[in-house]
Design an enzyme around this catalytic site. Structure first.
Site, PDB file in Angstrom:
ATOM      1  CG  HIS A 313      -1.638   1.286   1.430  1.00  0.00           C
ATOM      2  ND1 HIS A 313      -2.749   1.639   0.703  1.00  0.00           N
ATOM      3  CD2 HIS A 313      -1.400   2.334   2.272  1.00  0.00           C
ATOM      4  CE1 HIS A 313      -3.175   2.836   1.089  1.00  0.00           C
ATOM      5  NE2 HIS A 313      -2.375   3.277   2.038  1.00  0.00           N
ATOM      6  CE1 TYR A 314       0.948   4.375   4.603  1.00  0.00           C
ATOM      7  CE2 TYR A 314       0.999   2.074   5.260  1.00  0.00           C
ATOM      8  CZ  TYR A 314       0.512   3.349   5.422  1.00  0.00           C
ATOM      9  OH  TYR A 314      -0.427   3.608   6.392  1.00  0.00           O
ATOM     10  CG  HIS A 315       6.098  -0.418  -3.329  1.00  0.00           C
ATOM     11  ND1 HIS A 315       7.447  -0.696  -3.258  1.00  0.00           N
ATOM     12  CD2 HIS A 315       5.793  -0.415  -4.650  1.00  0.00           C
ATOM     13  CE1 HIS A 315       7.931  -0.843  -4.482  1.00  0.00           C
ATOM     14  NE2 HIS A 315       6.934  -0.678  -5.349  1.00  0.00           N
TER      15      HIS A 315
END
EC number: 4.2.2.8
Length: 702
Positions: A313-315
């Site tokens: 998700h943060y990637h």
């Protein structure tokens, strides 16, 4: 004086460029073409605006003239007219031509008008209607409000003002002044009740991510609202002073822990400096932002392409941030602010998303197309297709594989070529991908064996990393048979974290533990890999001081999987080998407790059968598992179980698990397995597996 201004203003109008669309100069505004507005006292304007703005900036000559003549209101009025007609900057993320608003955005805009029901992502008083909670208290706004049992995330996101952009779109589409009136009332109230802390960032209103989000939105809000009759010189001065204060704050307080928040902060600063060049500190904002981005694209993306926080998700989010920064620089002739090799790490980062997208992404209308390891959750195919892969193709037009992902998603007409089926080893992050194809009927196993690094070095409950080294997901023919449990909720300081703890539990993942106690260390190590007819990957993690988990995965003829798990060390107690299945009724996901396994019986004939064998007696213990697809506290139940073994200090716990995909009923499937070596060895293991009468000898030597 007024006649001189009229002549100058007409000349400016005649020779200035076009606004974003034709009606920008014809609607709204409070300046009579023949006269200046009635004079108002200086104190209606925040005088700090003239300290923040560079009065020598091209186009602000009238602002400076009025200011030096002591006419602060007229100076602010001239500044407003400047912003209404300026054409010197371009925001590639915003178009005011044919603005549209979705039904969901309209609902957010309208809810905010009544009882201060402000949209906060994933927090709803009524989840069916997506009705937000009201923050109204004693006729005003309680900015410290948090719903009962809500995580810290509610307060954080409340201060990101996620309903302002929907209100701006609603205003632009409808022309209804109630939306800007609501924005001005609420934002003014927020400013008055949330002054900048004198001691630096707090954990809510003035945390760096909140400030960054507000900055990114405010450059758009100005453009959406600036032609309204309610956007007065007085309000402009208030708005700009607050904008400058927040941008300066981001320069003064870079996020010390780095990670995605620092990237968001840098992106906000680059945006502020680029799109608001009239400020004295604009160059500082811009240079600080682009400098951090230039450094962090190298620091935070590891050599295998993964972002250091190891959450998909943060990637995906940080790749989008880097892309937006690059497009912003290009659109404003500032590409020199970023290094020439800026996109090189982003190519591998984009390919990570490609390899972690399940083939049901290519089915029209399919969701849940990526794994949910760590603090990550499923993403819809439309977001990937229409936003992420579209951006990747724009950055890397020579990539035929990314072009395929962008065009073929959601049942689209494919262009380019499919990526290859080779094993993918992301050793820095500790992810390993085994697959046999890219069609929806293909099989993909993704294994997670993370290792700590400078951006992700904690297994504490608040971290984005879950204590689940060794876990996996298995997709086959349109179904994820072993989906990760998900996140469910973020951490709450001093509050109820029962759900957070439950979903982080190691036994809620497909891996090995002792006494169902979470591991203390994430130090994943890849030991061996082999390609060929049967693929092999061997890895381990010293999760406890006295117990190491080693897992070998054989992908036999790219048809079925054999997992060899060993609990190594002098720990004693109950070893738990955990499995968490997909959702289904009791007749669709069926426990075979007496056979130490499970099978599925789905009506579409897409099934699996699982059997576990061990080097000593084991018991099969079913329990009710859970799965959460969002971070809103909601979850569904599913079938889970552990295979338990009593281990003494001088023993190694050894398991063999066979996972066989079946097209049809599993009733006729026969599986057996045993160890054929002389016991645990530090450097090798050997097993014999029989599937439907065919025997396979599988081994590895390190």
């Amino acid at each position: 004086m007024k006649n001189i201004f009229f002549i100058c203003f007409c000349a400016l109008f005649a020779f200035s460029g076009c606004a974003d669309d034709d009606d920008d100069l014809l609607t709204g505004g409070n300046v009579d073409i023949d006269l200046l507005p009635d004079a108002k006292p200086n104190d209606v304007v925040d005088p700090q605006v003239f300290e923040a703005i560079n009065l020598n900036y091209p186009g602000l000559e009238k602002v400076k003239e009025f200011y030096e003549a002591g006419e602060h209101y007229y100076a602010a009025n001239a500044l407003l007219e400047y912003y209404r007609t300026r054409t010197n900057v371009t925001n590639p993320n915003l178009s005011l031509i044919n603005v549209t608003i979705s039904e969901a955005e309209q609902a957010k805009a309208d809810y905010a008008l009544v009882d201060y029901r402000f949209h906060v992502n994933n927090f709803y008083e009524d989840k069916e209607t997506l009705k937000p909670y009201s923050v109204k208290q004693d006729g005003g706004i309680n900015w410290e409000y948090s719903p009962k049992d809500a995580s810290d995330e509610y307060q954080k996101q409340l201060h990101r003002h996620q309903w302002f952009i929907p209100q701006a779109k609603a205003y632009r589409v409808s022309g209804d002044e109630k939306y800007i009136q609501s924005w001005i009332e609420v934002y003014k109230n927020w400013i008055e009740n949330n002054p900048k802390p004198t001691t630096g960032p707090n954990t809510t209103s003035w945390w760096q991510l909140q400030v960054s989000t507000r900055i990114g939105d405010q450059v758009q809000l100005l453009e959406y609202f600036k032609n309204s009759v309610n956007f007065t010189p007085e309000w402009l001065s208030t708005f700009l002073v607050e904008f400058a204060e927040q941008a300066d704050f981001l320069v003064d307080y870079p996020y010390e822990s780095g990670g995605n928040i620092l990237i968001s902060q840098a992106n906000a600063l680059a945006t502020a400096g680029t799109l608001m060049p009239e400020f004295k500190n604009a160059e500082k904002w811009m240079n600080t932002g682009y400098q951090i981005l230039s450094e962090e694209v190298q620091n935070q993306i590891m050599s295998d392409g993964w972002h250091k926080e190891m959450s998909l998700h943060y990637h995906i989010g940080i790749v989008a941030d880097f892309y937006e920064a690059m497009k912003l620089a290009e659109a404003n002739q500032l590409s020199s602010k970023l290094p020439s090799d800026f996109t090189e790490p982003l190519r591998k980062a984009a390919e990570v998303v490609m390899y972690f997208t399940y083939p049901n992404y290519f089915i029209k209308g399919s969701d849940n197309v990526v794994p949910m390891f760590n603090d990550s959750w499923s993403r819809t195919r439309n977001v990937l297709k229409n936003t992420n892969f579209k951006q990747y193709v724009e950055m890397f037009p020579d990539s035929e594989e990314l072009k395929y992902m962008q065009t073929a998603g959601n049942g689209g007409t494919a262009q380019g070529r499919t990526p290859n089926n080779d094993m993918k080893l992301f050793d820095q992050a500790g992810y390993y991908v085994l697959r046999n194809g890219w069609t929806p009927a293909s099989t993909v196993m993704i294994l997670s064996n993370n290792k700590s690094n400078d951006a992700s070095n904690s297994l504490s409950a608040y971290s984005h990393n879950q204590p689940d080294n060794g876990t996996f997901e298995l997709y086959h023919n349109g179904r994820n048979f072993f989906p990760d449990s998900g996140v469910c909720t973020y951490y709450t300081s001093g509050g109820d974290n029962d759900l957070r703890y439950w979903f982080r539990g190691i036994d809620k993942h497909n891996t090995l533990s002792i006494g169902k106690q979470n591991i203390k260390k994430a130090a994943g190590k890849l030991l061996k890999s082999e390609e060929g007819a049967t693929e092999l990957v061997v890895f381990e993690n010293q999760g406890y001081d006295n117990l190491k988990h080693r897992r070998a995965v054989f992908y036999v003829n790219k048809k079925f999987f054999v997992l060899v798990d060993e609990g190594i060390g002098n720990a004693e107690g109950t070893i738990n080998l955990s499995f968490n299945l997909c959702e289904g009724t009791a007749s669709e996901v069926v426990m075979d407790t007496d056979k130490n396994g499970v099978h599925t019986a789905f009506s579409n004939n897409n099934n699996i059968i699982v059997r576990t064998f061990a080097n000593k007696a084991v018991t099969c213990s079913p329990f009710t598992g859970r799965i959460a697809y969002l971070v809103d506290g909601a979850y569904n139940t599913r079938q889970s179980y552990t295979i338990d073994m009593n281990k003494s200090a001088d023993e190694t716990a050894r398991y063999i698990t066979v996972i066989l995909p079946v097209n049809g009923s599993t009733d006729t499937s026969s599986i057996s397995a045993k160890f054929i070596d002389s016991g645990y060895s530090e450097n090798s293991a050997s097993v014999e597996v029989s599937v439907n009468g065919e025997t396979h000898t599988l081994s590895y030597t390190l």
